[in-house]
Design a protein around this motif. Structure first.
Motif, PDB file in Angstrom:
ATOM      1  N   ARG A  98       1.616 -11.025  -3.997  1.00  0.00           N
ATOM      2  CA  ARG A  98       3.035 -10.933  -4.355  1.00  0.00           C
ATOM      3  C   ARG A  98       3.513 -12.251  -4.973  1.00  0.00           C
ATOM      4  O   ARG A  98       4.186 -12.270  -6.013  1.00  0.00           O
ATOM      5  CB  ARG A  98       3.819 -10.594  -3.097  1.00  0.00           C
TER       6      ARG A  98
ATOM      7  N   GLN B 184       2.853  -0.433   2.149  1.00  0.00           N
ATOM      8  CA  GLN B 184       3.879  -1.469   2.007  1.00  0.00           C
ATOM      9  C   GLN B 184       4.761  -1.558   3.242  1.00  0.00           C
ATOM     10  O   GLN B 184       5.182  -2.648   3.636  1.00  0.00           O
ATOM     11  CB  GLN B 184       4.719  -1.237   0.763  1.00  0.00           C
TER      12      GLN B 184
ATOM     13  N   VAL C 167       4.863  -5.995   2.733  1.00  0.00           N
ATOM     14  CA  VAL C 167       4.867  -6.621   1.416  1.00  0.00           C
ATOM     15  C   VAL C 167       5.458  -5.615   0.428  1.00  0.00           C
ATOM     16  O   VAL C 167       4.942  -4.500   0.301  1.00  0.00           O
ATOM     17  CB  VAL C 167       3.461  -7.056   0.975  1.00  0.00           C
TER      18      VAL C 167
ATOM     19  N   PRO D 260       6.220  -4.200  -3.172  1.00  0.00           N
ATOM     20  CA  PRO D 260       5.856  -4.264  -4.591  1.00  0.00           C
ATOM     21  C   PRO D 260       7.095  -4.043  -5.451  1.00  0.00           C
ATOM     22  O   PRO D 260       8.153  -3.626  -4.962  1.00  0.00           O
ATOM     23  CB  PRO D 260       4.873  -3.111  -4.734  1.00  0.00           C
TER      24      PRO D 260
END
Length: 443
Positions: free
Chosen positions: A222, A249, A254, A256
């Motif tokens: 990321r 995710q 995390v 996107p």
């Protein structure tokens, strides 16, 4: 007791396969379902399915794994999904303006995948991933796409298929616009980005696969995408819902820029999704001052019954704890298969890999290298035992008794596997050509 594999005739399936090949290129509408993926003359053609079982046109019943290429995670003809679809069928499926179902489905999706701000539905995953790539190129003004080389499939479209052995028909100029980066190697990925400084529009990858992402990897990726001005795209076609209700995710925390979902989203009904940050997604809309992006525009992308199926799936996952059940079933199966393999003396040759909700198996020969011949032997024995398992990907419809039955069949198959290893040649147990890789240059 099931007959030996060599005594398991499928005359109606064989005849149906011949009819398929005469009319449908490849004999199936998905290459992974082709009869070349199964032992010679042991590629059953399915009549119907219910729960964790399917029946072929010859009347044989099988316990099924990897249902619908991982799409039918709740089991076939799941009551909540079928009822939701049935309610819409008499109300019409497609109109000249959006249906209220489109609003409700978007709200339900975004309430589940809370890391996304907008969503657009489609009928297949390839359209969604290609839309993500186009959007990334549009917002960055860059031509290159960087794909993770650990994932075998992203799209049927030229930007990806041109990188595979089945690249016929794809211009070299198109293929040159796609570069690769390795999974779990931030330094190597940064080297790719530096080599193509200012040219890479996006990094696209499966956030997790047969191995867990190393600690800090996704967070580092990321940061790397942000530093180089790339769009980070998670392909959650498989990880979506099987890893958590909010996908990988949601599990790893995390976020996107864009993500794509499909497979389990419709429990077999055709529905996929592109989701992501509003700032990016709105470039495909009408409420921004910039150049318009032709994001996704599909006549059948919002069929009401498919969106109703998706809403029912999302509700079932959340209310019934489906992801946790998939993991529990997979853990029981993996332990049983490993014990059976070890008991037969093939524990180093038949390997179970992957997250419990997404298990695959590897078949190794005497040299401990992957072997299509031993895979063929193993599949023949499973099919003759009433287990249809190109993988060990589970559905929540499997019972403990189903898993125990599967392990019993695996144990019988492992006994034959041991005999072939001792003989140093599996050929006598193949009864024909070995199964073949999906991606290969020649038929």
């Amino acid at each position: 007791m099931a007959p030996p594999a060599e005594e398991f005739p499928l005359p109606r399936s064989r005849e149906a396969n011949e009819r398929l090949h005469a009319l449908v290129p490849g004999g199936a509408h998905t290459y992974a379902k082709g009869d070349d993926q199964y032992p010679a003359d042991l590629a059953p053609v399915i009549s119907h399915g219910r729960g964790a079982h399917v029946w072929d046109v010859d009347g044989n019943r099988y316990l099924e794994y990897g249902s619908g290429l991982r799409s039918v995670s709740l089991g076939h003809a799941h009551p909540r999904v079928v009822e939701a679809v049935r309610r819409e069928l008499d109300r019409g499926s497609n109109f000249v303006r959006p249906s209220i179902v489109e609003v409700e489905a978007a709200e339900r999706f975004l309430a589940t995948v809370t890391t996304a701000e907008m969503v657009k539905f489609a009928k297949n995953g390839s359209d969604a991933t290609t839309a993500a790539v186009r959007l990334a190129r549009a917002v960055t003004g860059r031509p290159l796409v960087a794909v993770c080389d650990a994932h075998p499939f992203f799209s049927v479209d030229d930007w990806f298929i041109g990188t595979t052995p089945m690249s016929a028909g794809v211009p070299a100029a198109t293929t040159e616009l796609t570069v690769t980066f390795p999974y779990a190697d931030l330094a190597a990925t940064e080297e790719v980005l530096a080599r193509h400084q200012g040219q890479v529009a996006c990094l696209i990858l499966e956030p997790a696969s047969q191995t867990e992402p190393p600690p800090g990897y996704l967070t580092g990726l990321r940061a790397l995408a942000d530093r180089h001005g790339c769009v980070l795209v998670f392909d959650e076609m498989i990880t979506g819902f099987r890893w958590s209700e909010a996908g990988a995710q949601g599990l790893y925390g995390v976020v996107p820029d864009l993500s794509t979902f499909g497979k389990a989203l419709g429990n077999g009904f055709a529905v996929a999704a592109l989701a992501g940050r509003r700032e990016l997604m709105e470039r495909g809309g009408l409420r921004h001052p910039g150049e318009r992006v032709f994001l996704l525009s599909t006549t059948h992308g919002a069929e009401t019954h498919a969106l109703a199926a998706a809403m029912a799936v999302l509700t079932t996952y959340v209310e019934e704890g489906v992801t946790a059940r998939l993991h529990a079933i997979g853990e029981r199966l993996a332990a049983g298969v490993r014990d059976a393999a070890a008991g037969a003396g093939v524990g180093d040759h038949l390997l179970v890999r992957g997250r419990a909700s997404n298990l695959v198996f590897a078949t190794l020969g005497t040299d401990l290298r992957p072997s299509q011949e031993y895979r063929t032997l193993f599949l023949r024995q499973l099919i003759a035992g009433g287990v249809l398992a190109p993988s060990f990907v589970v559905s929540s419809a499997l019972s403990d008794a189903d898993v125990d039955r599967t392990v019993d069949v695996v144990a019988q198959a492992c006994a034959v596997y041991r005999k072939a290893l001792d003989a140093g040649d599996p050929t006598p147990w193949l009864a024909g050509r070995p199964v073949k890789p999906v991606f290969r240059r020649l038929a």
